[in-house]
Design an enzyme around this catalytic site. Structure first.
Site, PDB file in Angstrom:
ATOM      1  N   LYS A  18       7.611  33.920  -9.398  1.00 44.31           N
ATOM      2  CA  LYS A  18       7.581  33.804 -10.866  1.00 44.31           C
ATOM      3  C   LYS A  18       8.550  34.806 -11.484  1.00 44.31           C
ATOM      4  O   LYS A  18       8.663  35.938 -10.995  1.00 44.31           O
ATOM      5  CB  LYS A  18       6.153  34.043 -11.358  1.00 44.31           C
ATOM      6  CG  LYS A  18       5.947  33.765 -12.850  1.00 44.31           C
ATOM      7  CD  LYS A  18       4.484  33.963 -13.237  1.00 44.31           C
ATOM      8  CE  LYS A  18       4.213  33.695 -14.702  1.00 44.31           C
ATOM      9  NZ  LYS A  18       2.798  33.909 -15.057  1.00 44.31           N
TER      10      LYS A  18
ATOM     11  N   SER B 251       0.654  30.035 -17.399  1.00 41.01           N
ATOM     12  CA  SER B 251       2.063  30.260 -17.629  1.00 41.01           C
ATOM     13  C   SER B 251       2.902  30.163 -16.356  1.00 41.01           C
ATOM     14  O   SER B 251       4.124  30.081 -16.444  1.00 41.01           O
ATOM     15  CB  SER B 251       2.274  31.642 -18.254  1.00 41.01           C
ATOM     16  OG  SER B 251       1.838  32.657 -17.368  1.00 41.01           O
TER      17      SER B 251
ATOM     18  N   SER C 234      -3.351  32.068 -15.598  1.00 44.05           N
ATOM     19  CA  SER C 234      -2.023  31.504 -15.372  1.00 44.05           C
ATOM     20  C   SER C 234      -1.653  31.140 -13.944  1.00 44.05           C
ATOM     21  O   SER C 234      -0.629  30.494 -13.736  1.00 44.05           O
ATOM     22  CB  SER C 234      -0.961  32.451 -15.926  1.00 44.05           C
ATOM     23  OG  SER C 234      -0.873  32.272 -17.300  1.00 44.05           O
TER      24      SER C 234
END
Ligand code: GLN
Length: 477
Positions: free
Chosen positions: A79, A154, A178
């Protein structure tokens, strides 16, 4: 050519036994990344050059009969809020569009040491604020199951990359859901460990007392392989916990007879009917397998979201103060004094959701409202956690939905941000209390969209959660 083997353990074995070269694995991954790029938008940056270079080094070790590491040759997507030395780390924001960290996050160091190969940096909501991966400066992520829909957020890029075969493991971060939410929407497994197990060093902070890195993969076994590597004590993170308990060693013989499971009935009332039916069916499977399932309702559930949002916005507004256009990040081109430098840099480089949260957080922390909002939210956090701690005395695991609905259509301008926040109802408690929690595929709705089952255990009791998850995976066949 896509790679057929999605299980990280089997893939690592094939690589070690030279049934497959690392180069072949990477060819498959980068082919898929290239093919899907324009549609799915999973990655913000890729690093094929670095990946092939590392592949060559590891392949030489294998050819010499040496051990390439537990994750030797496994492609892993990271990420874009986890720092990678020499590889751009944007947090999905214009503010960090050109930020190239000089160091690796601790979790990145760990996977590199284990021989993993970083395929690239995945797309995400700006600064990890959101649940739909649609607030990125680099455009929305699309769900591989249905490209008109959100991949969840997210860590949407990480989950979508796994679902689309663009990586074998992926790292995400979970402040209020997330890792779990995108895993649920994309039909893959996402695990957030207990707060303190994975070092936050080099994780670009959203809300420091909530943030925790986690792993997304196609199945439980693969996710554990990643978790085993990322979780380690690190003195550079004051909240890191020394805990060598083998929590992520899979006990495949474990049966769940007599396991005590609490089904969160109150959550199901807020879910779409197909979602609640799927979770009830999962509970029934557990009962059939010999677990003792009881329905429970949290007395303080209604305070979870308000406490969460008051606190995370407060922490976010102070964490984001550092982006002032001076030290690093975006700087406006013209300014007449310091004040204008700050204001213009932040105005030009932050998106609307980031601004909203900074304003909310500053309000919550302001002299006039601190006692009324921040302090009360802190007290509520304590009370909510107390209720969960008591439940975990009684139950080995709590199960519920991950999201009240399946993947929504990508939002248009009119979507109400408050409504979007309300969708975090099922996931924030794990971060308020620092509990381990995960999402595992439990079925699909009538449109074919994945529904995730959330499993949560007490702090440092991952073994119980994983036992329940692994059993469920077997039960579903
Ligand atoms: N959707 C939640 C939020 O916006 C959770 C985000 C996260 O876990 N990073 O705060």
């Amino acid at each position: 050519m896509s790679i057929a083997e999605k299980n990280a353990l089997r893939l690592a074995k094939m690589i070690k036994e030279k049934k497959l070269s690392i180069r072949e694995v990477l060819d498959g991954i980068f082919d898929d990344i290239e093919r899907n790029k324009a549609v799915l938008n999973c990655y913000i940056s890729t690093d094929s050059e670095g990946a092939y270079r590392e592949a060559e080094r590891l392949q030489k070790l294998i050819d010499k009969g040496e051990d390439p590491g537990a994750l030797g040759g496994i492609p892993i997507a990271v990420k874009d809020n986890l720092c990678t030395a020499g590889l751009r780390t944007t947090c999905g924001s214009k503010m960090l569009e050109n930020f190239c960290p000089p160091y690796d996050a601790a979790v990145v160091e760990n996977i590199k040491k284990a021989g993993a190969i970083i395929s690239g940096k995945t797309n995400m909501d700006e600064f990890a604020f959101g649940s739909q991966s649609d607030s990125s400066y680099f455009g929305a992520v699309r769900n591989p199951v249905d490209t008109k829909r959100s991949a969840g957020g997210s860590s949407g890029g990480s989950a979508a990359a796994i679902a689309a075969g663009e990586a074998v493991l992926a790292l995400g971060t979970d402040t209020g859901g997330s890792v779990r939410l995108p895993a649920s929407h994309c039909g893959v497994v996402g695990i957030k460990p207990t707060y303190g197990r994975a070092s936050r060093y080099g994780l670009i902070a959203y809300a420091s007392s909530f943030d925790q890195a986690g792993v997304i993969a196609a199945d439980v076994e693969s996710a554990l392989m990643g978790l085993k590597q990322i979780c380690s004590y690190d003195r550079r993170d004051a909240t890191s916990v020394l805990c060598d308990d083998g929590a992520f060693d899979l006990d495949s013989s474990a049966d769940i007879k007599g396991m005590r499971i609490g089904l969160c009935e109150d959550i199901l009332k807020s879910c779409d009917t197909e979602v609640s039916a799927t979770i009830r069916a999962a509970a029934a499977e557990y009962e059939k397998a010999g677990a003792v399932v009881e329905s429970i309702s949290l007395k303080k559930r209604e305070y979870e979201l308000p406490a969460y949002y008051a606190l995370v916005c407060a922490e976010a507004s102070s964490n984001l103060e550092r982006y002032d256009g001076v030290k690093y990040g975006y700087r406006t081109s013209e300014y007449k004094d310091m004040e204008e430098l700050y204001v213009k840099s932040r105005t030009e480089a932050f998106g609307p959701e980031v601004k909203r949260r900074i304003m909310l957080g500053a309000h919550v922390l302001s002299a006039g409202y601190y006692d009324d909002i921040y302090l009360r939210a802190m007290k509520m956090r304590r009370l909510i956690t107390k209720e969960y701690d008591e439940l975990f005395e009684k139950y080995d695991a709590l199960i519920s939905a991950v999201s009240p609905e399946t993947a929504p259509l990508l939002k248009n301008e009119k979507t109400d941000p408050v409504k979007e926040c309300a969708k975090d109802l099922c996931t924030v408690a794990a971060n308020l209390g620092g509990y381990p929690a995960m999402s595992i595929p439990a079925g699909t709705d009538s449109k074919g969209l994945p529904i995730g089952l959330q499993i949560m255990s007490g702090r440092f009791e991952e073994r119980k959660m994983i036992k329940a998850a692994y059993a469920f995976e077997r039960l579903k066949g």
